[in-house]
Design a protein around this motif. Sequence first.
Motif, PDB file in Angstrom:
ATOM      1  N   GLN A 153       0.872  -1.182   0.000  1.00 37.45           N
ATOM      2  CA  GLN A 153       0.000   0.000   0.000  1.00 37.45           C
ATOM      3  C   GLN A 153       0.909   1.232   0.000  1.00 37.45           C
ATOM      4  OE1 GLN A 153      -3.800  -0.525   2.395  1.00 37.45           O
ATOM      5  NE2 GLN A 153      -2.505  -2.051   3.404  1.00 37.45           N
ATOM      6  N   ASP A 154       0.889   1.944  -1.109  1.00 35.28           N
ATOM      7  CA  ASP A 154       1.827   3.041  -1.356  1.00 35.28           C
ATOM      8  C   ASP A 154       1.029   4.330  -1.554  1.00 35.28           C
ATOM      9  OD1 ASP A 154       3.795   4.763  -2.164  1.00 35.28           O
ATOM     10  OD2 ASP A 154       4.502   3.546  -3.843  1.00 35.28           O
ATOM     11  N   ASP A 163      -9.354   9.761 -14.193  1.00 31.47           N
ATOM     12  CA  ASP A 163     -10.359  10.793 -14.469  1.00 31.47           C
ATOM     13  C   ASP A 163     -10.658  11.489 -13.143  1.00 31.47           C
ATOM     14  OD1 ASP A 163     -12.336  12.426 -15.364  1.00 31.47           O
ATOM     15  OD2 ASP A 163     -13.736  10.832 -15.942  1.00 31.47           O
ATOM     16  N   ALA A 164     -10.131  12.713 -13.001  1.00 27.57           N
ATOM     17  CA  ALA A 164     -10.290  13.476 -11.758  1.00 27.57           C
ATOM     18  C   ALA A 164     -11.370  14.539 -11.926  1.00 27.57           C
ATOM     19  CB  ALA A 164      -8.970  14.119 -11.362  1.00 27.57           C
ATOM     20  N   LYS A 165     -12.237  14.641 -10.958  1.00 26.40           N
ATOM     21  CA  LYS A 165     -13.303  15.648 -11.023  1.00 26.40           C
ATOM     22  C   LYS A 165     -12.738  17.053 -10.888  1.00 26.40           C
ATOM     23  CE  LYS A 165     -16.998  12.693  -9.183  1.00 26.40           C
ATOM     24  NZ  LYS A 165     -18.011  12.541  -8.105  1.00 26.40           N
ATOM     25  N   ASN A 166     -11.743  17.212 -10.018  1.00 24.36           N
ATOM     26  CA  ASN A 166     -11.179  18.538  -9.767  1.00 24.36           C
ATOM     27  C   ASN A 166      -9.658  18.470  -9.821  1.00 24.36           C
ATOM     28  OD1 ASN A 166     -13.784  19.838  -9.021  1.00 24.36           O
ATOM     29  ND2 ASN A 166     -13.674  18.422  -7.282  1.00 24.36           N
ATOM     30  N   ALA A 167      -9.039  19.575 -10.226  1.00 17.77           N
ATOM     31  CA  ALA A 167      -7.582  19.665 -10.223  1.00 17.77           C
ATOM     32  C   ALA A 167      -7.094  19.951  -8.805  1.00 17.77           C
ATOM     33  CB  ALA A 167      -7.120  20.761 -11.180  1.00 17.77           C
ATOM     34  N   GLY A 168      -5.835  19.565  -8.541  1.00 18.66           N
ATOM     35  CA  GLY A 168      -5.257  19.877  -7.232  1.00 18.66           C
ATOM     36  C   GLY A 168      -4.394  18.757  -6.701  1.00 18.66           C
ATOM     37  N   ARG A 169      -3.713  19.038  -5.623  1.00 17.41           N
ATOM     38  CA  ARG A 169      -2.803  18.072  -4.995  1.00 17.41           C
ATOM     39  C   ARG A 169      -3.576  17.250  -3.965  1.00 17.41           C
ATOM     40  NH1 ARG A 169       2.516  17.290  -4.995  1.00 17.41           N
ATOM     41  NH2 ARG A 169       3.611  16.492  -3.151  1.00 17.41           N
ATOM     42  N   ARG A 170      -3.328  15.964  -3.960  1.00 15.29           N
ATOM     43  CA  ARG A 170      -4.055  15.074  -3.044  1.00 15.29           C
ATOM     44  C   ARG A 170      -3.256  13.780  -2.851  1.00 15.29           C
ATOM     45  NH1 ARG A 170      -8.745  14.853  -7.244  1.00 15.29           N
ATOM     46  NH2 ARG A 170      -7.639  16.765  -7.739  1.00 15.29           N
ATOM     47  N   PRO A 171      -3.540  13.045  -1.765  1.00 14.69           N
ATOM     48  CA  PRO A 171      -2.907  11.726  -1.582  1.00 14.69           C
ATOM     49  C   PRO A 171      -3.560  10.694  -2.496  1.00 14.69           C
ATOM     50  CG  PRO A 171      -4.362  12.212   0.270  1.00 14.69           C
ATOM     51  CD  PRO A 171      -4.332  13.451  -0.581  1.00 14.69           C
ATOM     52  N   VAL A 172      -2.731   9.922  -3.172  1.00  9.89           N
ATOM     53  CA  VAL A 172      -3.204   8.858  -4.057  1.00  9.89           C
ATOM     54  C   VAL A 172      -2.561   7.551  -3.570  1.00  9.89           C
ATOM     55  CG1 VAL A 172      -3.293   7.975  -6.407  1.00  9.89           C
ATOM     56  CG2 VAL A 172      -3.402  10.448  -5.998  1.00  9.89           C
ATOM     57  N   THR A 173      -3.397   6.575  -3.261  1.00 10.37           N
ATOM     58  CA  THR A 173      -2.909   5.300  -2.734  1.00 10.37           C
ATOM     59  C   THR A 173      -3.113   4.201  -3.761  1.00 10.37           C
ATOM     60  OG1 THR A 173      -3.404   5.945  -0.451  1.00 10.37           O
ATOM     61  CG2 THR A 173      -3.122   3.596  -0.896  1.00 10.37           C
ATOM     62  N   ILE A 174      -2.046   3.510  -4.100  1.00 12.08           N
ATOM     63  CA  ILE A 174      -2.152   2.316  -4.920  1.00 12.08           C
ATOM     64  C   ILE A 174      -1.860   1.101  -4.038  1.00 12.08           C
ATOM     65  CG2 ILE A 174      -1.652   3.350  -7.154  1.00 12.08           C
ATOM     66  CD1 ILE A 174       1.257   2.416  -6.817  1.00 12.08           C
ATOM     67  N   SER A 175      -2.706   0.092  -4.171  1.00  7.89           N
ATOM     68  CA  SER A 175      -2.548  -1.154  -3.413  1.00  7.89           C
ATOM     69  C   SER A 175      -2.486  -2.302  -4.408  1.00  7.89           C
ATOM     70  CB  SER A 175      -3.715  -1.363  -2.443  1.00  7.89           C
ATOM     71  OG  SER A 175      -3.873  -0.240  -1.595  1.00  7.89           O
ATOM     72  N   TYR A 176      -1.621  -3.261  -4.137  1.00 12.19           N
ATOM     73  CA  TYR A 176      -1.517  -4.412  -5.033  1.00 12.19           C
ATOM     74  C   TYR A 176      -0.834  -5.570  -4.315  1.00 12.19           C
ATOM     75  CZ  TYR A 176       3.211  -2.485  -5.612  1.00 12.19           C
ATOM     76  OH  TYR A 176       4.467  -1.983  -5.392  1.00 12.19           O
ATOM     77  N   LEU A 177      -1.060  -6.763  -4.841  1.00 16.11           N
ATOM     78  CA  LEU A 177      -0.368  -7.948  -4.343  1.00 16.11           C
ATOM     79  C   LEU A 177       0.873  -8.198  -5.192  1.00 16.11           C
ATOM     80  CD1 LEU A 177      -3.346 -10.428  -3.722  1.00 16.11           C
ATOM     81  CD2 LEU A 177      -2.139  -9.033  -2.040  1.00 16.11           C
ATOM     82  N   THR A 178       1.879  -8.752  -4.547  1.00 14.70           N
ATOM     83  CA  THR A 178       3.132  -9.024  -5.244  1.00 14.70           C
ATOM     84  C   THR A 178       3.778 -10.285  -4.683  1.00 14.70           C
ATOM     85  OG1 THR A 178       5.307  -8.142  -5.832  1.00 14.70           O
ATOM     86  CG2 THR A 178       4.467  -7.583  -3.657  1.00 14.70           C
ATOM     87  N   GLY A 179       4.638 -10.896  -5.487  1.00 13.08           N
ATOM     88  CA  GLY A 179       5.479 -11.974  -5.009  1.00 13.08           C
ATOM     89  C   GLY A 179       6.838 -11.417  -4.625  1.00 13.08           C
ATOM     90  N   GLY A 180       7.754 -12.297  -4.262  1.00 15.82           N
ATOM     91  CA  GLY A 180       9.112 -11.870  -3.944  1.00 15.82           C
ATOM     92  C   GLY A 180       9.355 -11.520  -2.495  1.00 15.82           C
ATOM     93  N   LEU A 181       8.290 -11.416  -1.702  1.00 16.30           N
ATOM     94  CA  LEU A 181       8.431 -11.120  -0.273  1.00 16.30           C
ATOM     95  C   LEU A 181       7.841 -12.271   0.530  1.00 16.30           C
ATOM     96  CD1 LEU A 181       7.363  -7.367  -0.258  1.00 16.30           C
ATOM     97  CD2 LEU A 181       9.614  -8.214   0.394  1.00 16.30           C
ATOM     98  N   SER A 182       8.555 -12.711   1.534  1.00 14.46           N
ATOM     99  CA  SER A 182       8.068 -13.801   2.373  1.00 14.46           C
ATOM    100  C   SER A 182       8.733 -13.723   3.735  1.00 14.46           C
ATOM    101  CB  SER A 182       8.370 -15.158   1.722  1.00 14.46           C
ATOM    102  OG  SER A 182       9.763 -15.342   1.596  1.00 14.46           O
TER     103      SER A 182
END
Length: 490
Positions: A46-47, A173-192
């Motif tokens: 979660q970034d 597609d953003a309703k309004n312009a401006g600076r905001r926090p954006v979070t991307i979440s994803y599953l990945t391999g390589g970590l255990s």
Amino acid sequence: MRSTLVLLAVVPAGAWAQAVPPSVAGRSAQGDVAVTIYANDTALIQDTRQMTLPAGISRQEFPDVSSEIRPATVRLSAEGTTIVEQNYDYDLLSPRALMEKAVGQTITLVRTNPATGAETREQARVLASNDGVILQIGSRIEVLRDDGLPVRVVFDSLPPNLRARPTLSITLDAKNAGRRPVTISYLTGGLSWSADYVALFDEGKSTVDVQGWITLGNSGGTTYVDADALLVAGGPGGNSSRSLGLAPGTRPGTQNAGRARLGDFYLYPLGHRTTIAANQQKQVSFLSVGGVAARKLYAFRNGWMGSDQEPRSADTVIGFSTAREGGLGDALPAGTVRVYMRDATGQPQFVGENGIGHTPMGSQLAIKTGEAFDVKVQPAVDKREKILADEWERTARYRIKVQGAPTRTVEESRSVTYWRTAMRYVLTNARPEPVTVDVSQTGLGDRWEDTRVTAESQPGEQRSLDERIWHVRVPANGTATLTATFDTRY
């Protein structure tokens, strides 16, 4: 009691550059990163990044995502923003990829004369880049050899679809312009991660000291900078194939450990932020308990009608509890327990290891560490005979009708047949002190029912339908004999 978390970083020799100095870490495009790592080569990233978005549709790039990202699991969260399209650009910039993209194009070869140092340049057209590079230089065809000669290739520009770092491109597609926090979440391999336990057993005091370590591994090519790491004991959607070395006497506990949960899993937070570098291992201490009551015992399991020509060694077993009172006082993630004992000089020496599954608090563990040198058991079938019961057993009733005759009821009866098996177990002890061996006979309810123990030389304990156990005392430098007779259907 639990110890304060201690963090160690294990980096391969000669690879200290992977520890990510601040100058490199500062160039990462990642934001506030949280990493949830499962034990089955799966992690949730979660970034959260601070981004300035224009109003309407725009293409935004997220460099430094995992090189083993599962694109179908990507989720984006930002106020007033929706995803229109996403692409994962995993074609990374490398000499090989650069040459493959140059097929059909013209490059420049720079050759250096080893004797004079003079450089010559000539144009070449790349025909193929498969197992090697084939070039057309004027009217001749040449193979670009990797033979150590001073030749280098110059490209006019970089292909637009090659990335220096793994990049996720998302059309928003953003309703309004401006600076905001954006979070991307994803599953990945390589970590255990995995758990390991170091147990120091004191036979004289009948106690054990246990240190628990979590080993966190990143086999991928992506570094997670200053991440908030959380470890989950369990494998969602997976199954466990861990080979366990547990002896008879192991029982699951029913106490609730004081740890946070996620569904049916326990959570083990690192407690502080850390950088998980590419191709790195970290170790975190999560358990440190001393003076827990423990005992060494011997165990022997015999299959149904098992008979040996030569005596077999009994298993050496270390038993202790994970209970809140008198035990380790915690739930144990699945892992490997390595047992040490002190020799005559007081130095700890390794005596064996085995695996455990996820173990609730309050469990009784009996861990096999090896085979005893001086304690042996020889099972034998003394006698096996067929016996008939003096009773008849009604088994079924049938309603039949023959050639139009009235319906009548018929009862079918049959005799009950048993097999009587007499077993003998001869135990020997070459140690200077008496020992107790837990002799276990299995297979009693494997393929039949109504198994009966009609005689035994000492009282046994029925552990299950399939297993009966006897605690046999064997004198110092002596022998003991256990006998038991079983009546079975077959």
